[in-house]
Motif scaffolding. Structure first.
Motif, mmCIF file in Angstrom:
data_model
loop_
_atom_site.group_PDB
_atom_site.id
_atom_site.type_symbol
_atom_site.label_atom_id
_atom_site.label_comp_id
_atom_site.label_asym_id
_atom_site.label_seq_id
_atom_site.Cartn_x
_atom_site.Cartn_y
_atom_site.Cartn_z
ATOM 1 N N PRO A 1 63.555 -41.565 0.203
ATOM 2 C CA PRO A 1 64.550 -42.098 -1.066
ATOM 3 C C PRO A 1 64.137 -41.398 -2.303
ATOM 4 O O PRO A 1 64.859 -41.425 -3.321
ATOM 5 N N ASN A 2 62.987 -41.106 -2.506
ATOM 6 C CA ASN A 2 62.488 -40.722 -3.506
ATOM 7 C C ASN A 2 62.819 -39.071 -3.748
ATOM 8 O O ASN A 2 62.942 -38.473 -5.142
ATOM 9 N N GLU A 3 63.257 -38.612 -2.869
ATOM 10 C CA GLU A 3 63.576 -37.168 -2.988
ATOM 11 C C GLU A 3 65.082 -36.875 -3.128
ATOM 12 O O GLU A 3 66.003 -37.646 -2.213
ATOM 13 N N PRO A 4 65.487 -35.950 -4.006
ATOM 14 C CA PRO A 4 67.082 -36.081 -4.208
ATOM 15 C C PRO A 4 67.385 -35.094 -3.424
ATOM 16 O O PRO A 4 66.791 -34.207 -2.255
ATOM 17 N N PRO A 5 68.908 -35.014 -2.837
ATOM 18 C CA PRO A 5 69.531 -34.349 -2.055
ATOM 19 C C PRO A 5 68.943 -32.624 -1.996
ATOM 20 O O PRO A 5 68.824 -32.389 -3.271
ATOM 21 N N GLU A 6 68.936 -31.932 -1.156
ATOM 22 C CA GLU A 6 68.290 -30.545 -0.855
ATOM 23 C C GLU A 6 69.109 -29.735 -1.908
ATOM 24 O O GLU A 6 70.304 -29.655 -2.146
ATOM 25 N N GLY A 7 68.092 -29.339 -2.730
ATOM 26 C CA GLY A 7 68.799 -28.367 -3.857
ATOM 27 C C GLY A 7 69.261 -28.942 -5.360
ATOM 28 O O GLY A 7 69.610 -28.119 -6.225
ATOM 29 N N PHE A 8 69.323 -30.158 -5.173
ATOM 30 C CA PHE A 8 69.962 -30.978 -6.283
ATOM 31 C C PHE A 8 69.380 -30.703 -7.785
ATOM 32 O O PHE A 8 70.041 -30.487 -8.770
ATOM 33 N N LEU A 9 67.978 -30.634 -7.560
ATOM 34 C CA LEU A 9 67.173 -30.713 -9.027
ATOM 35 C C LEU A 9 66.484 -29.620 -9.001
ATOM 36 O O LEU A 9 65.559 -29.324 -9.886
ATOM 37 N N ASP A 10 66.680 -28.526 -8.325
ATOM 38 C CA ASP A 10 65.820 -27.320 -8.114
ATOM 39 C C ASP A 10 65.620 -26.718 -9.295
ATOM 40 O O ASP A 10 64.568 -26.082 -9.952
ATOM 41 N N ASP A 11 66.570 -26.512 -10.383
ATOM 42 C CA ASP A 11 66.782 -25.645 -11.467
ATOM 43 C C ASP A 11 66.425 -26.448 -12.812
ATOM 44 O O ASP A 11 66.595 -25.884 -13.999
ATOM 45 N N CYS A 12 65.970 -27.691 -12.596
ATOM 46 C CA CYS A 12 65.784 -28.413 -13.696
ATOM 47 C C CYS A 12 64.244 -28.745 -14.440
ATOM 48 O O CYS A 12 63.393 -28.164 -13.648
ATOM 49 N N ALA A 13 64.478 -28.640 -15.801
ATOM 50 C CA ALA A 13 63.246 -28.276 -16.398
ATOM 51 C C ALA A 13 62.352 -29.766 -16.414
ATOM 52 O O ALA A 13 61.346 -29.821 -16.920
ATOM 53 N N PHE A 14 62.823 -30.854 -15.628
ATOM 54 C CA PHE A 14 61.967 -31.994 -15.711
ATOM 55 C C PHE A 14 61.871 -32.590 -14.307
ATOM 56 O O PHE A 14 62.632 -32.085 -13.400
ATOM 57 N N GLU A 15 60.953 -33.411 -14.293
ATOM 58 C CA GLU A 15 60.207 -33.850 -12.932
ATOM 59 C C GLU A 15 61.123 -35.289 -12.745
ATOM 60 O O GLU A 15 60.898 -36.381 -13.722
ATOM 61 N N VAL A 16 61.708 -35.753 -11.658
ATOM 62 C CA VAL A 16 61.995 -36.979 -11.639
ATOM 63 C C VAL A 16 60.805 -38.040 -11.356
ATOM 64 O O VAL A 16 60.184 -37.604 -10.153
ATOM 65 N N PRO A 17 60.487 -39.206 -11.661
ATOM 66 C CA PRO A 17 59.360 -39.904 -11.151
ATOM 67 C C PRO A 17 59.864 -40.566 -9.990
ATOM 68 O O PRO A 17 60.782 -40.922 -9.686
ATOM 69 N N ARG A 18 58.624 -41.024 -9.184
ATOM 70 C CA ARG A 18 58.642 -41.375 -7.727
ATOM 71 C C ARG A 18 58.777 -43.113 -7.937
ATOM 72 O O ARG A 18 58.279 -43.523 -9.003
ATOM 73 N N LEU A 19 59.379 -43.612 -7.046
ATOM 74 C CA LEU A 19 59.396 -44.945 -6.993
ATOM 75 C C LEU A 19 57.893 -45.759 -6.775
ATOM 76 O O LEU A 19 57.160 -45.384 -6.189
#
Length: 186
Positions: free
Chosen positions: A168-186
């Motif tokens: 559940p921590n992982e976004p759908p495949e390829g969803f945030l690949d080009d983003c300049a930020f990291e999403v914090p883990r639960l």
């Protein structure tokens, strides 16, 4: 016994006049009914158009058009970042992301049951509110005040086998690949 016969017999002219008067009354009743139906139909159409005039914007579009949208109500679409969800005193706070743009949301109604699904796409109704806030992408000057939430069903399949269920921590495949930020883990 009561006599029901007319005192004077009706001639053909009197009968024709009575039929004409009855016809005029029927026409008036039909005209009033048609007018009432038109008014009701117009009110239904106006109510439908009001709902249809709520603008639909993806998170990145809403941020880019923030000045134009000002305080008008519109619909915001994005995926809920699972690690950003928090509830306090009837308000659910979370971030939505679309095309590497993140929006902080404060939702004042109870979220639907499917809201608990990780990375679920949502459509929110509300407006921008000026206030300092922090999203997964960094600081922002506005948050989105929402009072209505629609959950969009995804076509992503999750098998019943635990080893195949995505993290559940992982976004759908390829969803945030080009983003300049990291999403914090639960």
């Amino acid at each position: 016994m009561t006599d029901l016969e007319p005192r004077q017999p009706l001639d053909d002219d009197d009968r024709a006049g009575a039929r004409q008067a009855l016809g005029r009354r029927r026409k008036r009743v039909v005209a009033v009914a048609v007018a009432a139906l038109l008014v009701v139909g117009g009110l239904v159409a106006i109510a439908g158009l009001r709902n249809a005039t709520l603008f639909f914007r993806n998170a990145d579009e809403a941020i880019a058009q923030r000045t134009d949208l000002a305080e008008r109500r519109f619909r915001l679409q994005g995926r809920v970042v699972p690690s950003s969800v928090a509830s306090d005193a009837g308000v659910t706070v979370f971030d939505v992301v679309h095309n590497c743009a993140a929006v902080s949301v404060r939702h004042t109604a109870d979220p639907p049951a499917l809201f608990e699904s990780p990375w679920i796409p949502v459509v929110l109704e509300g407006r921008w509110v000026a206030a300092e806030t922090v999203t997964v992408a960094g600081r922002d000057t506005h948050y989105f005040a929402s009072d209505n939430m629609l959950i969009k069903h995804t076509n992503e399949y999750v098998d019943a086998n635990a080893e195949r269920i995505p993290d559940p921590n992982e976004p759908p495949e390829g969803f945030l690949d080009d983003c300049a930020f990291e999403v914090p883990r639960l």
